[in-house]
Design a protein around this motif. Structure first.
Motif: not given
Lengths: 314, 314
Positions: A269-273
């Motif tokens: 959720s913070l960095l993306g997959l």
């Protein structure tokens, strides 16, 4: 025993053989050392919480760290000693108790774990609470077992202290308190890392260090193993977040997508997959780099564990 | 600090002075050694669970047993050492964590303890669960603290093992499992004693034994202290049942009459009030008889503790 699928690594066959043997031995050790006859069904709940399930990452990490430092023939897989089995068993007990308590309705309220109903679903909440409490006590009992603990009391003290600190208010329990406080809130990457360093990292670090201590590591070797385990712990958590976001419940053996459903902050959720995956690979490189301080002929198990952590599918 | 009313004994003044001093010292030791800064409010919940309340019977028992055996001047009250403070603190942590978990809604669901709202009422169930877990870990951390644990590792190992076994599946946690299973059922006196021997007796026995071990007791002295503590533990529980049946909530600092309300078997429900009281007195005699194996000049504190346990009003 639940079958575990291993992702291929550079030394796939040897790793598979080693890990299969160690898992068989660990399972037999746990089954023999968990209580069979505690009162009022408590032993059954404790055994259900620990046996027949789980990746056993922490015991394998302890065993791999022990092999990396223990004096002896560098060619053969050394036969684990009583003390390293006790260390490996104790870290697994702490992990198992934390899952039992974490699954309770007042915490994550989860019904599925290791592909089975959670302990409180099967035995009731009160028994699950007590089983978790008793598993924690048992971990420390195992670390003081005669005859080895009487022969090497300073080692036993060091092991108890490592585990108590990793499990306690500044380690795992503290990380879980942060986790609870974070639900529905935005936190930055530093805060997320601090949470995971405590919540899962501390016990993974302790697992590796306790294995190394059991193998009589000198301070340089202990520091190399520690640096490896710190990076591995972070990689493990990032992969956990990726799997929670992308995996399915059946493969995971636990409820998938629950972090997002609970509105918990994650690396995804913070960095993306994609950035999260890249971050896990970077931590893998850092873990492997730390091993260069150890004899190359002894570190293969730790290399394999690191690849396994990153490439796992559950 | 909560004021404690002491029932008169044969040596009332000396006992009062001794116990007031030890309680002040113990409270200061606990306040200094409990974490002040664990994450997300966890330290506050842990401190709330431990500080400013309770009879401190277990630490006082450890200190009294230590005084009964420790080498030195027989006239003066010896100044407790780091190791006996750690032992006394650790048994109190295990007791405190067991109360926090026992009060949770899935267990006894109690809202009042030591005259204050229970931990989960004040901090929420999840935080109470974690605080209890972290207190248990901290007990074992305290028992391995440098410098003394590094200087006397065999003693530290013995203390950890005593406490882990007393707290675990065959001790306190096992007794609580029996307690849960007994609600609404008739059990006989042997089964009731077995439950209490585990649920409260094991930790009281460990408290006395750990104090004696810290004082370098020889095996004869350790056995005398153990026999004393076994009888004391049973007396304590009988008095607890009598107070629950006859006391009021304000004096007890916890909910009175809850055993009967929960339909739990007690010595009072099994024997009746007068026979239960007589049984407690008989256990007191047995505890005092066990002390005859120790030097008469050293056992006064243990004698006083026993009278206090029997004559207490809360």
């Amino acid at each position: 025993m639940t079958m575990i699928r291993f992702a291929p690594t550079g030394t796939a066959l040897a790793w598979d053989d080693w890990v299969a043997q160690r898992l068989r031995q660990m399972e037999a050790w746990l089954a023999a050392h968990l209580p069979a006859d505690a009162p009022a069904g408590l032993a059954q709940a404790m055994r259900y919480a620990v046996l027949d399930g789980g990746k056993r990452l922490r015991p394998l990490l302890a065993l791999a760290a022990w092999e990396a430092v223990v004096p002896g023939d560098e060619q053969a897989d050394p036969e684990p000693t009583d003390v390293v089995w006790a260390a490996a068993g104790a870290v697994e007990l702490i992990h198992a108790y934390s899952l039992v308590h974490d699954d309770l309705p007042c915490m994550d309220n989860d019904v599925l774990r290791r592909g089975k109903p959670t302990v409180h679903v099967r035995f009731g909440q009160a028994q699950a609470l007590l089983a978790g409490d008793a598993l924690q006590a048992l971990a420390f009992e195992w670390l003081t077992a005669p005859p080895w603990a009487a022969q090497r009391p300073a080692l036993a003290v060091a092991l108890v202290r490592e585990l108590a600190q990793a499990a306690g208010a500044h380690g795992m329990a503290g990380g879980q308190a942060i986790d609870l406080a974070c639900v529905g809130r935005r936190i930055d990457r530093a805060a997320l890392e601090d949470m995971h360093r405590r919540k899962t990292g501390a016990l993974l670090l302790a697992s590796a260090r306790m294995g190394a201590l059991a193998g009589q590591a000198d301070s340089a070797a202990l520091e190399a193993v520690s640096a490896y385990a710190r990076a591995l712990g972070l990689a493990f958590q990032i992969v956990d977040d990726v799997l929670d976001a992308t995996g399915d419940t059946q493969a995971l053996g636990k409820t998938a997508g629950k972090d997002a459903a609970a509105d918990k902050p994650t690396y995804v959720s913070l960095l993306g997959l994609e950035a999260a995956r890249a971050c896990a690979e970077a931590q893998l490189e850092q873990a492997l780099a730390a091993l260069q301080a150890l004899p190359a002929a002894r570190v293969q198990r730790l290399v394999d564990v690191a690849h396994w952590v990153i490439r796992r599918r559950h």
